[in-house]
Scaffold this motif. Sequence first.
Motif, PDB file in Angstrom:
ATOM      1  N   UNK A  22       0.836  -1.209   0.000  1.00  0.00           N
ATOM      2  CA  UNK A  22       0.000   0.000   0.000  1.00  0.00           C
ATOM      3  C   UNK A  22       0.868   1.255   0.000  1.00  0.00           C
ATOM      4  N   UNK A  23       1.929   1.259   0.776  1.00  0.00           N
ATOM      5  CA  UNK A  23       2.834   2.403   0.791  1.00  0.00           C
ATOM      6  C   UNK A  23       3.508   2.605  -0.554  1.00  0.00           C
ATOM      7  N   UNK A  24       3.945   1.518  -1.160  1.00  0.00           N
ATOM      8  CA  UNK A  24       4.582   1.603  -2.473  1.00  0.00           C
ATOM      9  C   UNK A  24       3.584   2.078  -3.531  1.00  0.00           C
ATOM     10  N   UNK A  25       2.355   1.584  -3.465  1.00  0.00           N
ATOM     11  CA  UNK A  25       1.328   2.007  -4.423  1.00  0.00           C
ATOM     12  C   UNK A  25       1.033   3.499  -4.268  1.00  0.00           C
ATOM     13  N   UNK A  28       3.935   5.344  -5.905  1.00  0.00           N
ATOM     14  CA  UNK A  28       3.917   5.251  -7.370  1.00  0.00           C
ATOM     15  C   UNK A  28       2.837   6.164  -7.952  1.00  0.00           C
ATOM     16  N   UNK A  29       1.662   6.178  -7.338  1.00  0.00           N
ATOM     17  CA  UNK A  29       0.592   7.061  -7.816  1.00  0.00           C
ATOM     18  C   UNK A  29       0.996   8.527  -7.673  1.00  0.00           C
ATOM     19  N   UNK A  30       1.578   8.886  -6.539  1.00  0.00           N
ATOM     20  CA  UNK A  30       2.026  10.257  -6.313  1.00  0.00           C
ATOM     21  C   UNK A  30       3.103  10.642  -7.328  1.00  0.00           C
ATOM     22  N   UNK A  31       4.073   9.763  -7.522  1.00  0.00           N
ATOM     23  CA  UNK A  31       5.162  10.028  -8.478  1.00  0.00           C
ATOM     24  C   UNK A  31       4.614  10.252  -9.877  1.00  0.00           C
ATOM     25  N   UNK A  32       3.671   9.397 -10.294  1.00  0.00           N
ATOM     26  CA  UNK A  32       3.061   9.554 -11.617  1.00  0.00           C
ATOM     27  C   UNK A  32       2.353  10.900 -11.741  1.00  0.00           C
ATOM     28  N   UNK A  33       1.619  11.276 -10.699  1.00  0.00           N
ATOM     29  CA  UNK A  33       0.912  12.562 -10.717  1.00  0.00           C
ATOM     30  C   UNK A  33       1.879  13.732 -10.777  1.00  0.00           C
ATOM     31  N   UNK A  34       2.985  13.636 -10.060  1.00  0.00           N
ATOM     32  CA  UNK A  34       3.990  14.707 -10.088  1.00  0.00           C
ATOM     33  C   UNK A  34       4.535  14.873 -11.502  1.00  0.00           C
ATOM     34  N   UNK A  35       4.925  13.783 -12.142  1.00  0.00           N
ATOM     35  CA  UNK A  35       5.494  13.884 -13.482  1.00  0.00           C
ATOM     36  C   UNK A  35       4.457  14.328 -14.500  1.00  0.00           C
ATOM     37  N   UNK A  36       3.229  13.846 -14.380  1.00  0.00           N
ATOM     38  CA  UNK A  36       2.157  14.265 -15.288  1.00  0.00           C
ATOM     39  C   UNK A  36       1.959  15.777 -15.182  1.00  0.00           C
TER      40      UNK A  36
END
Length: 71
Positions: A22-25, A28-36
Motif C-alpha cells: 500500500x505504501x509503495x502504491x 507510485x501514484x504520487x510520483x506519476x501525478x507529479x510527473x504528469x
Amino acid sequence: KQYDTAANLASYVASTVPVWAAGAQAFVEWRDNVWFYAYGELAKVQAGQREQPTVDEFLTEITPISWPSAE
C-alpha cells in the motif's frame, strides 16, 4: 520511510505484506501525478501560457504525498 531510493520503494508495490504494498502504491501514484503535472506545466511554459516558475515556486504547486493510514 527509510527507503534508500525511490526505485526501491516502488519495487514493494507487489509485496505480499499489505502495508508495504500500500505504501509503495501510494508512492507510485504520487510520483506519476507529479510527473504528469510537471510535463503539463512545462508544455504551458513552452507555449507561453505561463511564466516559468522558480524551483521553489514550482515545488509549492506539487501536492504532498498522502501515505496510507496503516503505515
